[in-house]
Design a protein around this motif. Structure first.
Motif, PDB file in Angstrom:
ATOM      1  N   LEU A  42       0.874  -1.174   0.000  1.00  0.00           N
ATOM      2  CA  LEU A  42       0.000   0.000   0.000  1.00  0.00           C
ATOM      3  C   LEU A  42       0.907   1.218   0.000  1.00  0.00           C
ATOM      4  O   LEU A  42       1.528   1.551   1.012  1.00  0.00           O
ATOM      5  CB  LEU A  42      -0.914  -0.005   1.224  1.00  0.00           C
ATOM      6  N   GLN A 194      -7.599   0.460   3.368  1.00  0.00           N
ATOM      7  CA  GLN A 194      -6.738  -0.431   4.160  1.00  0.00           C
ATOM      8  C   GLN A 194      -7.336  -1.834   4.247  1.00  0.00           C
ATOM      9  O   GLN A 194      -6.614  -2.828   4.161  1.00  0.00           O
ATOM     10  CB  GLN A 194      -6.535   0.148   5.555  1.00  0.00           C
ATOM     11  N   ASN A 197      -6.988  -3.711   0.966  1.00  0.00           N
ATOM     12  CA  ASN A 197      -5.589  -4.110   0.803  1.00  0.00           C
ATOM     13  C   ASN A 197      -5.248  -5.291   1.700  1.00  0.00           C
ATOM     14  O   ASN A 197      -4.608  -6.267   1.272  1.00  0.00           O
ATOM     15  CB  ASN A 197      -4.689  -2.917   1.126  1.00  0.00           C
ATOM     16  N   ARG A 198      -5.717  -5.238   2.934  1.00  0.00           N
ATOM     17  CA  ARG A 198      -5.387  -6.275   3.915  1.00  0.00           C
ATOM     18  C   ARG A 198      -6.133  -7.579   3.658  1.00  0.00           C
ATOM     19  O   ARG A 198      -5.536  -8.658   3.666  1.00  0.00           O
ATOM     20  CB  ARG A 198      -5.718  -5.755   5.312  1.00  0.00           C
ATOM     21  N   THR A 203      -3.112  -4.635  -4.369  1.00  0.00           N
ATOM     22  CA  THR A 203      -2.015  -3.669  -4.299  1.00  0.00           C
ATOM     23  C   THR A 203      -2.576  -2.281  -4.569  1.00  0.00           C
ATOM     24  O   THR A 203      -3.360  -2.081  -5.496  1.00  0.00           O
ATOM     25  CB  THR A 203      -0.932  -4.012  -5.338  1.00  0.00           C
ATOM     26  N   VAL A 204      -2.167  -1.306  -3.750  1.00  0.00           N
ATOM     27  CA  VAL A 204      -2.727   0.041  -3.839  1.00  0.00           C
ATOM     28  C   VAL A 204      -1.618   1.052  -4.086  1.00  0.00           C
ATOM     29  O   VAL A 204      -0.579   1.028  -3.419  1.00  0.00           O
ATOM     30  CB  VAL A 204      -3.486   0.407  -2.547  1.00  0.00           C
TER      31      VAL A 204
END
Length: 425
Positions: A42, A194, A197-198, A203-204
């Motif tokens: 991230l 978040q 992503n988690r 992918t950020v």
């Protein structure tokens, strides 16, 4: 150094940008930009207006063609990929959707399936299931029949993220996802990104203006300045007072969030006209130097300080301000090594500022360092009170008299006097 420096397996690199240069007419917007992003990372791109942040995202998304350089996505050169194939791997969340007419939320999110459909083909049952899952993941399923134009700014942003998710991307590009939102929706969007992503491993790569939101959201950071990468790495490596002051041109204090330990960036007052580049060494201690160092860094001076014991309030102030300081162990007399480093800093300074610090056997060598090494102007706060601050049997008073006799010395009694003196240098 790259964002993926610690990743030894190159198959873990999702995005590689090499030597990217982009020009509009004769104006270079990006200049030799190179970095890598690992799968599942991230990354937040920072920088002032005009730094090239949005152009970087647009180039990665193949909206803008680079003059020089390549962008590899999952090992494939995007210049050679059809747009439809690229959009199966990458999705973009713009600041706004532009004109959307009277589409419902579900209509908007369903548009994310376009790269996966044949021309004019309807959505299959599987497509509609993916659309629903994207809407549920972003908490907009209950809004599905509402018109997009009727939603709040935060709700619209979540719908645009849901649309991007419906593309089933590996890489999510976000351009100012928190822009023009109030605090409630800013936090909501940051936590959503978040979580995606988690939990989903997406992918950020996000562009943000707000440094504190960026510090809260990101794991890695790219700081851009005038079309180039100025710094890259984790928060402690990138979000430093020196980097921020150099790139944004404003004085800041960087401290720590009391709950999560992440950096917090605070603006400092710009009290005097710019003195950018003037080298000033501050001899202080016991809380006498914090405001002096803050004023000098706000003016753009190259400030050093010390020697100071770790744990001294002026040592803590120097750390917050990004001032380079000669440090000594807590509660220990200044060592010979620290004394010599202090002399080097003093000799390199154009101005030495001596605050009205008390002197004992532990720090008396700082006066000796000024006497032996100062070459330029020495500014002394409240010299007439030295006897009250002399706890070394008169030695501090004697050394100060010798400094007055052998150096170019000016006495001041307040910060405002110091400001006027420095302005007239």
């Amino acid at each position: 150094m790259t964002l993926a420096e610690t990743v030894s397996d190159k198959t873990s690199i999702l995005l590689s940008v090499h030597g990217l240069t982009v020009s509009y007419a004769a104006h270079a917007v990006l200049c030799d930009v190179s970095f890598e992003v690992a799968r599942g990372d991230l990354v937040v791109v920072l920088g002032p207006n005009g730094a090239g942040k949005t152009t970087l995202l647009r180039t990665i998304a193949k909206v803008v063609s680079p003059k020089v350089g390549t962008v590899l996505l999952d090992g494939h050169d995007i210049a050679k990929l059809p747009v439809r194939q690229l959009m199966k791997t990458l999705s973009v969340v713009p600041q706004s959707e532009g004109s959307v007419f009277s589409f419902t939320v579900q209509d908007i999110v369903a548009m994310g399936r376009t790269p996966h459909l044949s021309p004019l083909a309807p959505l299959s049952q599987k497509d509609w299931q993916i659309v629903r899952e994207a809407m549920e993941a972003t908490d907009v399923w209950e809004l599905r029949d509402r018109l997009f134009t009727e939603l709040s700014g935060g709700e619209q942003r979540r719908v645009l993220i849901a649309k991007a998710l419906a593309q089933e991307p590996q890489l999510l590009l976000l351009d100012e996802p928190t822009a023009n939102l109030d605090l409630h929706y800013q936090l909501e969007v940051v936590e959503l990104i978040q979580r995606l992503n988690r939990e989903r491993g997406i992918t950020v790569l996000a562009v943000l203006h707000d440094l504190n939101l960026a510090a809260m959201m990101g794991r890695r950071f790219i700081l851009m300045h005038r079309g180039r990468i100025y710094a890259v790495g984790n928060a402690d490596e990138v979000l430093t007072p020196q980097n921020i002051q150099q790139v944004y041109g404003v004085p800041v204090v960087v401290t720590r969030h009391p709950l999560n330990g992440k950096p917090i960036i605070l603006l400092a007052e710009r009290r005097i006209p710019s003195l950018r580049g003037v080298k000033v060494h501050v001899v202080c201690g016991g809380g006498t130097g914090g405001e002096v160092m803050a004023m000098l860094t706000a003016a753009g001076c190259q400030v050093t300080a010390g020697a100071l014991n770790r744990g001294d309030s002026d040592f803590e102030a120097a750390q917050l301000l990004g001032v380079s300081v000669v440090e000594e162990q807590p509660f220990m007399p200044i060592s010979r090594e620290a004394f010599e480093r202090t002399k080097e800093m003093i000799a390199n300074a154009e101005v030495v500022v001596l605050t009205d610090v008390p002197f004992g056997w532990g720090n008396i060598v700082n006066l000796r360092a000024i006497l032996e090494a100062a070459k330029g102007l020495v500014v002394v706060f409240n010299p007439e009170t030295i006897a009250e601050r002399d706890f070394v049997n008169g030695e501090a008073s004697t050394l100060l008299q010798q400094i007055f006799a052998t150096k170019q010395v000016v006495s001041v009694h307040s910060l405002s006097e110091l400001q006027r003196l420095l302005v007239n240098l």
